[in-house]
Design an enzyme around this catalytic site. Structure first.
Site, PDB file in Angstrom:
ATOM      1  N   CYS A   2     -11.307   6.172 -19.033  1.00 11.05           N
ATOM      2  CA  CYS A   2     -11.295   6.002 -20.381  1.00 11.05           C
ATOM      3  C   CYS A   2     -12.362   7.505 -20.271  1.00 11.05           C
ATOM      4  CB  CYS A   2     -11.494   5.641 -21.881  1.00 11.05           C
ATOM      5  SG  CYS A   2     -10.512   4.141 -22.116  1.00 11.05           S
ATOM      6  N   ARG A  27     -10.015  11.933 -17.388  1.00 16.30           N
ATOM      7  CA  ARG A  27      -9.934  10.564 -17.229  1.00 16.30           C
ATOM      8  C   ARG A  27      -8.948   9.467 -18.094  1.00 16.30           C
ATOM      9  NH1 ARG A  27     -14.661   8.594 -15.336  1.00 16.30           N
ATOM     10  NH2 ARG A  27     -14.191   6.470 -15.789  1.00 16.30           N
ATOM     11  N   TRP A  76      -7.167   6.148 -22.558  1.00 19.72           N
ATOM     12  CA  TRP A  76      -5.922   5.992 -21.294  1.00 19.72           C
ATOM     13  C   TRP A  76      -5.603   4.543 -22.527  1.00 19.72           C
ATOM     14  CZ3 TRP A  76      -4.705   1.914 -18.079  1.00 19.72           C
ATOM     15  CH2 TRP A  76      -3.064   2.436 -17.437  1.00 19.72           C
ATOM     16  N   ASN A 100     -14.712   1.667 -22.148  1.00 16.65           N
ATOM     17  CA  ASN A 100     -13.896   1.815 -21.174  1.00 16.65           C
ATOM     18  C   ASN A 100     -14.099   0.701 -19.918  1.00 16.65           C
ATOM     19  OD1 ASN A 100     -12.614   3.101 -19.450  1.00 16.65           O
ATOM     20  ND2 ASN A 100     -13.655   3.922 -18.300  1.00 16.65           N
ATOM     21  N   GLU A 479       3.333  10.004   1.519  1.00 16.60           N
ATOM     22  CA  GLU A 479       2.177  11.274   0.111  1.00 16.60           C
ATOM     23  C   GLU A 479       3.341  12.030  -0.798  1.00 16.60           C
ATOM     24  OE1 GLU A 479      -0.307  10.633  -1.647  1.00 16.60           O
ATOM     25  OE2 GLU A 479      -0.823  12.759  -2.183  1.00 16.60           O
ATOM     26  N   LYS A 483       3.325  13.119  -4.930  1.00 20.76           N
ATOM     27  CA  LYS A 483       2.947  14.314  -5.581  1.00 20.76           C
ATOM     28  C   LYS A 483       4.175  14.412  -6.843  1.00 20.76           C
ATOM     29  CE  LYS A 483      -0.633  14.516  -5.637  1.00 20.76           C
ATOM     30  NZ  LYS A 483      -1.031  12.647  -4.782  1.00 20.76           N
ATOM     31  N   GLU A 486       4.408  12.497  -9.535  1.00 15.27           N
ATOM     32  CA  GLU A 486       3.247  11.967 -10.072  1.00 15.27           C
ATOM     33  C   GLU A 486       3.570  13.468 -11.539  1.00 15.27           C
ATOM     34  OE1 GLU A 486      -0.659  11.224  -9.254  1.00 15.27           O
ATOM     35  OE2 GLU A 486      -0.526  12.602  -7.814  1.00 15.27           O
TER      36      GLU A 486
HETATM   37  C1  AGP Z   1      -2.925  10.685  -5.878  1.00 12.27           C
HETATM   38  O1  AGP Z   1      -2.791  12.193  -6.892  1.00 12.27           O
HETATM   39  C2  AGP Z   1      -2.918   9.934  -7.825  1.00 12.27           C
HETATM   40  N1  AGP Z   1      -3.339  10.508  -8.768  1.00 12.27           N
HETATM   41  C3  AGP Z   1      -3.203   8.152  -7.096  1.00 12.27           C
HETATM   42  O2  AGP Z   1      -3.384   7.757  -6.424  1.00 12.27           O
HETATM   43  C4  AGP Z   1      -5.129   7.884  -6.336  1.00 12.27           C
HETATM   44  O3  AGP Z   1      -4.910   8.216  -4.857  1.00 12.27           O
HETATM   45  C5  AGP Z   1      -5.599   7.036  -6.594  1.00 12.27           C
HETATM   46  O4  AGP Z   1      -5.207   6.041  -8.106  1.00 12.27           O
HETATM   47  C6  AGP Z   1      -6.718   6.501  -5.712  1.00 12.27           C
HETATM   48  O5  AGP Z   1      -7.819   7.235  -6.647  1.00 12.27           O
HETATM   49  P1  AGP Z   1      -9.186   6.629  -5.739  1.00 12.27           P
HETATM   50  O6  AGP Z   1      -8.788   8.089  -4.697  1.00 12.27           O
HETATM   51  O7  AGP Z   1     -10.042   8.252  -7.089  1.00 12.27           O
HETATM   52  O8  AGP Z   1      -9.187   5.744  -5.003  1.00 12.27           O
END
Ligand code: AGP
Length: 606
Positions: A2, A27, A76, A100, A479, A483, A486
């Site tokens: 959050c 966030r 969230w 949070n 990867e 992308k 998500e």
């Molecule tokens: C990536 O596009 C996502 N938003 C997510 O997988 C992200 O990479 C993952 O939560 C890790 O986050 P961080 O690099 O801040 O640890």
């Protein structure tokens, strides 16, 4: 995960809170709220609603808010659905707070403090507010400490007590809080994005310490009640880089920034074409003494680790495992004092990665981390940190942070290979010279983004997409698939091409969309035959490949020619093409590309 903000000082607080929450919305963004203290009556009023900060702004617009102290929260959801009652702030007795994190023993606490029938929400947070109220007997420091002793889990609480108007308190465990004293008052937030417009210096509130903020000053107390001095750090980016600068979404802006980010990163971490991490204090000893490497990360950061693994194995001849941080501690990992654990994290706050790092350190491993946000929890937990310096990444979907992690791994693997005598000085420098071609290759792709937009239009209505590749191309597709999933909500899966015939090929029928990537010369013939296998079963294939490979692979597919750099570095180039593909599918479907449903930029819950 959050977003939290708090301010007390001379200025009107309403817009400070709402503007700050907008900067923190990445966030978490399913509901939002503020609690403000009327500057005359010193009464606290709470305004909150399900929806975005814009909806909260509309609610606040109807109110006469004359306040110079308040706290705000953008949520969230973890416990309790998305509705007005479950939005923060929560009140109980004299306590108003935002939170949070996750309180794991909230049910036991509800029984212990007989809260049945006294709660207005389904949240763990409201129960925590009741516990704080139970222990508050006029001394906030003692009350907070005694309440926290009863709580199990992760938390960043920001608390106001009704009989201490215009004073704000905070206490945390794992979930982040930063704070600063400004010329017009004191403020805190979940991260520096929300306070960077008011101050150049800030500090992270240490875990299990109590922050007390008044209009004039702030004090930090340890749990013995002793005052301690905050450790201030400088904000390392100009705030305006957090704006969209004319792009419709942060994601497109951050994709476009990659050539510059990668060029600056390489320049900053090499000397005369040799990788050099002395400025980061990463001693060569860390790279030549270890017998094996374990990489722990989540999501895109884990995918970046796959390139690190491949290059450290192939160039430095070091055994490397890549572990999903959320699985790591429960998989009986083999960690010794000869292990170098590398934590990779854009935010530096991902709790799965932080806990995995702590676990590996407890087993004797040396800890190196690759981080984008300075002063973050994972950085503070590491013996050495390599900063990617990609600047703020606001879009939830990681792009420039991911490719900058790839670039760091390229340089780290080359340094490791050089100091371990597996590459000569000249060989190492030649690799770096090849790596320096990547930014221009990225620019070439950006210059042809409309071709990728055209490919995206062909898969807008797809329900299931196969994304196939071998070796590093499989890592690229993991990867690329993340992308696409998500930001466009299309179900896609990355498959090692050679595995298709062991089952998944049964799913390939007429017009099944298959995206293939072919960048590895040594795997080319096998990749081409796998592509032909799916094509012969009716798949609609889109092929991303080097220009030369496209000539060999035949032009019978919809294709996009990738600029040619050394195979080991093609991940960075292909990534840009697949990021654009996902971006265009999402934006053409009319989605909020920067804030995909159910997600958040920083995952501080396990
Ligand atoms: C990536 O596009 C996502 N938003 C997510 O997988 C992200 O990479 C993952 O939560 C890790 O986050 P961080 O690099 O801040 O640890």
């Amino acid at each position: 995960m959050c977003g939290i903000i708090g301010y007390t000082g001379k200025k009107k607080v309403k817009d400070i809170l709402l503007n700050g929450l907008e900067l923190l919305e990445y966030r978490g963004y399913d509901s939002a709220g503020v609690a403000v203290v009327d500057e005359k009556t010193k009464e606290t009023s709470v305004y909150k609603c399900a929806g975005r900060v814009a909806d909260l702004r509309a609610v606040c617009k109807k109110q006469e808010i004359e306040a110079t102290c308040g706290i705000g929260h953008t949520r969230w959801a973890t416990h309790g659905g998305v509705n007005d009652d479950n939005a923060h702030p929560h009140c109980f007795g004299k306590v108003t707070l935002v939170h949070n994190g996750i309180i794991e023993n909230y049910r036991e606490l509800a029984v212990e403090y007989a809260l049945e029938g006294k709660l207005h929400s389904d949240t763990d947070t409201e129960i925590a507010a009741a516990v704080f109220d139970h222990f508050y007997e006029g001394d906030p420091i003692a009350g907070i400490k005694n309440a926290v002793d009863k709580l199990k889990g992760t938390f960043a609480f920001v608390i106001m007590f009704a009989d201490r108007p215009e004073t704000i308190y905070s206490v945390r465990n794992v979930s982040p809080i930063v704070a600063a004293k400004t010329p017009e008052g004191t403020m805190l937030a979940s991260d520096v994005t929300a306070i960077g417009g008011y101050t150049k210096q800030y500090f992270a509130v240490p875990e299990y310490h109590i922050l007390e903020m008044t209009k004039e000053e702030l004090h930090l107390f340890d749990f013995d009640g002793k005052e301690v001095k905050p450790s201030y750090v400088e904000i390392d980016f100009a705030l305006n880089v957090s704006e969209k600068e004319g792009f419709p979404f942060y994601m497109e802006k951050e994709i476009a920034e990659q050539p510059g980010v990668i060029a600056d990163l390489i320049a900053g971490k090499t000397k005369e074409d040799l990788p050099d991490f002395t400025e980061e204090g990463v001693a060569d000893q860390l790279l030549y003494e270890c017998e094996n490497v374990t990489i722990v990360a989540c999501g895109s950061a884990m995918h970046a680790g796959l390139l690190g693994q491949s290059l450290m194995k192939s160039l430095a001849k070091v055994p490397v495992t890549v572990e999903l941080a959320s699985e790591f501690m429960y998989s009986d990992p083999v960690i010794t004092n000869q292990t170098l654990v590398i934590a990779v994290s854009q935010s530096g706050e991902t709790i799965d990665t932080l806990e995995a790092l702590k676990y590996a350190k407890a087993q004797g491993a040396k800890a190196l981390s690759i981080i984008n946000v300075r002063g973050s929890s994972i950085a503070r937990e590491s013996e050495a940190v390599i900063y990617t310096n990609a600047g703020p990444e606001i879009a939830v979907a990681s792009t420039k942070a991911y490719t900058s992690q790839l670039a760091v791994f390229c340089l780290l693997a080359l340094r490791m290979a050089y100091v371990r005598g597996k590459l000569s000085l000249d060989e190492t420098k030649n690799y770096v010279r090849e790596l320096k071609k990547v930014p221009d290759a990225m620019k070439e792709i950006l210059g042809e983004k409309e071709k990728i937009h055209h490919i995206a239009d062909g898969i807008l209505e797809a329900k299931d997409i196969f994304m196939i590749g071998r070796g590093l191309d499989y890592a690229i597709m993991m990867e690329g698939s993340l992308k696409l999933k998500e930001v466009s909500y299309i179900h896609s899966e990355a498959y090692a091409s050679g595995e298709l015939k062991h089952g998944p090929l049964a799913l390939i029928t007429s017009h099944t969309p298959v995206i293939a990537v072919a960048t590895q010369e040594k795997l080319l013939s096998k990749e081409v035959s796998n592509i032909r296998e799916v094509k012969s079963r009716g798949a609609d294939v889109v092929l991303f490949a080097k220009e030369r490979i496209l000539k060999e692979a035949g032009r019978e597919y919809m294709s996009f020619a990738l600029p040619d750099v050394k195979d080991e570095f093609m991940c960075l180039v292909a990534a840009v093409a697949l990021q654009l593909l996902a971006y265009y599918v999402s934006s053409d479907k009319g989605f909020d590309v920067d804030k995909p449903r159910n997600l958040a930029k920083v995952v501080t819950v396990e």
